[in-house]
Design an enzyme around this catalytic site. Structure first.
Site, PDB file in Angstrom:
ATOM      1  N   ASP A  17       0.860  -1.182   0.000  1.00 36.34           N
ATOM      2  CA  ASP A  17       0.000   0.000   0.000  1.00 36.34           C
ATOM      3  C   ASP A  17       0.899   1.236   0.000  1.00 36.34           C
ATOM      4  OD1 ASP A  17      -2.363   1.409   0.179  1.00 36.34           O
ATOM      5  OD2 ASP A  17      -2.579   1.166   2.351  1.00 36.34           O
ATOM      6  N   GLU A  93      -6.679   5.336  -8.479  1.00 32.83           N
ATOM      7  CA  GLU A  93      -7.957   5.882  -8.007  1.00 32.83           C
ATOM      8  C   GLU A  93      -8.518   6.971  -8.938  1.00 32.83           C
ATOM      9  OE1 GLU A  93      -7.835   5.730  -3.860  1.00 32.83           O
ATOM     10  OE2 GLU A  93      -9.433   7.175  -3.556  1.00 32.83           O
ATOM     11  N   LYS A 129      -9.866   2.260  -8.711  1.00 33.14           N
ATOM     12  CA  LYS A 129     -10.424   2.491  -7.377  1.00 33.14           C
ATOM     13  C   LYS A 129     -11.510   3.567  -7.450  1.00 33.14           C
ATOM     14  CE  LYS A 129      -7.768   2.349  -3.541  1.00 33.14           C
ATOM     15  NZ  LYS A 129      -6.613   2.755  -2.675  1.00 33.14           N
ATOM     16  N   THR A 153     -13.114   1.473  -2.777  1.00 36.57           N
ATOM     17  CA  THR A 153     -12.366   2.007  -1.645  1.00 36.57           C
ATOM     18  C   THR A 153     -13.289   2.789  -0.703  1.00 36.57           C
ATOM     19  OG1 THR A 153     -10.350   3.214  -1.114  1.00 36.57           O
ATOM     20  CG2 THR A 153     -11.688   4.138  -2.869  1.00 36.57           C
ATOM     21  N   PHE A 175     -11.706  -0.417   5.248  1.00 37.97           N
ATOM     22  CA  PHE A 175     -10.655   0.381   5.897  1.00 37.97           C
ATOM     23  C   PHE A 175     -10.581   0.097   7.401  1.00 37.97           C
ATOM     24  CE2 PHE A 175      -9.414   4.263   3.136  1.00 37.97           C
ATOM     25  CZ  PHE A 175      -9.326   3.477   2.011  1.00 37.97           C
TER      26      PHE A 175
HETATM   27  C1  E4P Z   1      -5.628   1.461   0.401  1.00 37.61           C
HETATM   28  O1  E4P Z   1      -6.196   1.055  -0.571  1.00 37.61           O
HETATM   29  C2  E4P Z   1      -6.108   2.606   1.183  1.00 37.61           C
HETATM   30  O2  E4P Z   1      -6.212   3.747   0.375  1.00 37.61           O
HETATM   31  C3  E4P Z   1      -5.185   2.836   2.347  1.00 37.61           C
HETATM   32  O3  E4P Z   1      -4.953   1.611   2.989  1.00 37.61           O
HETATM   33  C4  E4P Z   1      -5.706   3.883   3.313  1.00 37.61           C
HETATM   34  O4  E4P Z   1      -4.911   3.896   4.456  1.00 37.61           O
HETATM   35  P1  E4P Z   1      -4.963   5.055   5.536  1.00 37.61           P
HETATM   36  O5  E4P Z   1      -6.238   4.932   6.302  1.00 37.61           O
HETATM   37  O6  E4P Z   1      -3.765   4.793   6.398  1.00 37.61           O
HETATM   38  O7  E4P Z   1      -4.857   6.370   4.806  1.00 37.61           O
END
Ligand code: E4P
Length: 322
Positions: A17, A93, A129, A153, A175
């Site tokens: 990531d 994205e 995304k 996402t 998330f």
């Molecule tokens: C991955 O696809 C996400 O955009 C990412 O893991 C977001 O992470 P964060 O909450 O640390 O910004």
């Protein structure tokens, strides 16, 4: 002894990531994920300045003065560079400003894919995304019919997960860390023990539901704050992990046990829900964490995209077009 990272790889597909090309090269993941905030960080990093310059030079030739084209060009340039180090796919994205615009999202996704294809990168190596809004899910459903695969996402609620699966999308990114952040702030605590972690519980529930009901949509846990959250989801289809946490996992010797499995799915998958727009909007709205975090997430990605646009403007002013 095996490291947590090597052991985890036996249960889940490990994804990096990051927009840091050197980190991708170092960790050699199967896939990699980016977002506007990660690409803002990389674009400001002197190590990757040549990529920004190359992307801008390209856009100046093909679409002078078009900021949206410059942003897409930059995202695709980083994506192509990342793809030199991964055997699988890169996630790119769509502009967060299109989060409530189905045709707009479809158009931008098609343009990103077109940009990749013009550089010899097939659509099978890219995940588009999109924010997991109702409009985003509708866009993804259409794109999947065109063979453009999507990674949904900013996914925080069960309603979002059900809508994505019903829409036939390739993959979702719940998330974990941002769910944990919200609950930590709401409970006014520094930490939530892993057995009570609402982010981990959310992904576990979604995984069980998808597998029990035979959905083909894959689950990729994302946004981790600590390695315990990652290890608690061993067995999830994919896990996208930032370089600092990959490092910790690689440095810790331990055999990791599988936590998510078909057995769990049959026991904990729950009854199948019917999902339409009204149900989606109602169910999602009932979840305060998810409504807060989805709205904030769109604002944050947009804010970082605007900073990136500011950077592009200042770079173009510093180096006038030939
Ligand atoms: C991955 O696809 C996400 O955009 C990412 O893991 C977001 O992470 P964060 O909450 O640390 O910004």
């Amino acid at each position: 002894m095996t490291s947590q990272l090597d052991s985890l790889r036996k249960h889940s597909l490990v994804v990096a990531d990051t927009g840091d090309i050197e980190a991708v090269a170092r960790w050699k993941p199967q896939d990699a994920t980016t977002n506007p905030s990660l690409l803002l960080t990389s674009a400001q990093d002197p190590r990757f300045r040549h990529l920004v310059d190359a992307a801008l030079a390209e856009v100046r030739r093909s679409a002078p003065g078009d900021m949206a084209a410059a942003m897409d060009g930059l995202f695709v340039h980083f994506g192509r560079e990342i793809l030199k180090h991964v055997a699988g796919r890169v996630s790119t994205e769509v502009d967060a400003r299109l989060s409530f615009d189905t045709p707009g999202s479809i158009g931008r996704a098609q343009r990103l894919i077109d940009l990749y294809e013009r550089h010899g990168v097939g659509r099978d190596r890219v995940l588009i995304k999109l924010a997991s809004t109702w409009e985003g899910v509708r866009a993804a459903t259409q794109l999947e019919r065109e063979g453009i695969h999507c990674n949904m996402t900013l996914l925080f609620s069960f309603a979002q997960a059900v809508a994505c699966a019903e829409g036939g999308v390739t993959l979702i990114s719940p998330f974990v860390g941002r769910i944990y952040d919200w609950h930590r702030a709401a409970r006014k605590v520094d930490d939530i023990p892993i057995d009570d972690d609402p982010g981990v519980q959310s992904v576990t529930r979604i995984y069980a539901y998808y597998k029990k009901h035979g959905y083909k949509t894959q689950v990729m846990g994302a946004s981790f704050r600590k390695t315990e959250q990652i290890l608690a989801l061993a067995g999830c289809d994919l896990l996208t992990i930032a370089p600092d946490l990959l490092e910790k996992l690689a440095k810790t010797p331990e055999t990791v046990e599988r936590r998510l499995s078909m057995d769990l799915a049959y026991k904990a998958g729950g009854e199948k829900l019917a999902m339409d727009e009204k149900t989606f909007r109602w169910m999602h709205n009932e979840d305060q964490m998810a409504t807060d975090k989805l709205a904030e997430g769109i604002r944050r990605f947009d804010a970082d995209a605007r900073k990136l646009e500011g950077l592009i403007i200042s770079l173009c002013a510093a180096v006038p077009a030939k």
